[in-house]
Design an enzyme around this catalytic site. Sequence first.
Site, short mmCIF file in Angstrom:
data_model
loop_
_atom_site.label_atom_id
_atom_site.label_comp_id
_atom_site.label_asym_id
_atom_site.label_seq_id
_atom_site.Cartn_x
_atom_site.Cartn_y
_atom_site.Cartn_z
N LYS A 49 7.83 8.85 9.08
CA LYS A 49 8.91 8.59 8.12
C LYS A 49 10.28 8.75 8.76
CE LYS A 49 5.58 7.87 5.58
NZ LYS A 49 4.68 7.94 6.74
N GLY A 178 -4.89 -3.98 12.61
CA GLY A 178 -5.10 -3.26 11.37
C GLY A 178 -3.81 -3.15 10.58
N GLY A 269 -8.08 2.70 11.32
CA GLY A 269 -8.67 3.78 10.55
C GLY A 269 -8.80 5.07 11.36
N HIS A 442 19.87 3.62 -17.06
CA HIS A 442 20.40 2.36 -16.53
C HIS A 442 21.70 2.62 -15.77
CE1 HIS A 442 21.52 -1.88 -16.39
NE2 HIS A 442 22.73 -1.52 -16.79
#
Length: 463
Positions: A49, A178, A269, A442
């Site tokens: 990240k 992948g 994976g 909003h």
Amino acid sequence: MNYDLIVIGSGPGGYVAAIRASQLGMNVAVVERAELGGICLNWGCIPTKSLLKSAQVLEYARHAADYGVKVEAAEPDFAAVVARSRAVADKMSKGIQYLFKKNNITVIPGTGKLTADKKVEVTNGEGEKTLLEATHVILATGARSRQLPNIPQDGRRVIGYRQALTLDHRPASMIVVGSGAIGSELAYFYNAMGTKVLLVEFMPNVLPVEDEEVSKQVARSFKKAGIEVMVKSSVESVDTDGDLLKVNIKNKKGEIETHEAEIVLSAVGITPNIENIGLEELGVATERGRVKVDGHYRTNVPGVYAIGDIVGGPALAHVASAEAICCVEAIAGLNPAPVDYSNIPGCTYVTPEVASVGLTEAKAREAGYEVKIGKFPFTASGKASAASANEGFVKLVFNASDDTLLGAHMVGMNVTEMIAEMVLARAAKVKAHDIIKAVHPHPTMSEAVMEAASAAYGEAVHL
């Protein structure tokens, strides 16, 4: 050395188990052979990240003129980007050290292994062995990059995710094999840094576990960013002779194409770390390469438990942490509810971000549900327009028979921060009109949740 609980591994499963157990009054030791915090904090979630944030800042700088800001030509300092990522990871690992000290948890460096008499043997870096005893032992040994026989990793030119986080230079070209979360995130990062990236996926869509509409949006965004994408394709072999790797790829027509690249990143994976931890010696049962456990993570051997990537649930940090708390609270006699694996959120931190929970539209229909679908595009969002982030949408899948939420699928800016509302809505069995009538602020990206729910019932105002 006698303890109430010994935890082998200090990743997001192991360290959370240790801390919760200490909170519940147990005398706890953690055995760790590498850095505290495990793969997630040191070689996975957190440093990735950090890299992606650097890529995002670079993209903002390159498009500053779109926001009326003048910036000189922005270029990445690749070494500094990697160094920042490692510093962030180191800071987080030190945070675990602090938490362990605060909670009086003993840290024992070394490799832990169960013995036939249910003790824990720890071998340190010098080869010295120590025997520990505990009433309970939790195995939380995590996983590593999966190796494919036709893509053997040498750690230099054919690499896994760990090496991808610390390359000593920015490669000119890379083939990523992948397109799950790891592959997609690293493909996006290296492309943003200026690497020519080819992303190869065996399944029909990138991010194949996501809703098909989400996957197709991500593929469009990747191609717009300059990432070449091949789906329904597989890497057959890698020739490492020569300055560039020659990668033979079977395309969706069944034809072999040869592509060249400086680096091949295998992101197909993970493999659970269940070898050499004493499972065979103690007779701990496994199935399909994972430890068999019950709903409270008890193995077939009394007093031995397993959590995280080595058991059958999704290999996600937040899942390991949830399993840890459930396991430890069960040990303490609190009778916790089992983890609800049907309500686990998934996030991918590419740009635009992806977040989801529950059933996709296709899976819901396959399961026999009559569904109502609501979709709200960020092209109609004021906040997204103000941020020049109109790519993506929120898609909600409701059960038409009782108006409960079956699944939520999002692609767009900051949607990884929005998905928790949907996790809670599913856990509480909230009805569609509860979402519609809940006033959302909003302008926000989260308004799209309310709008998507409204669209499912023909009540959308802003479409």
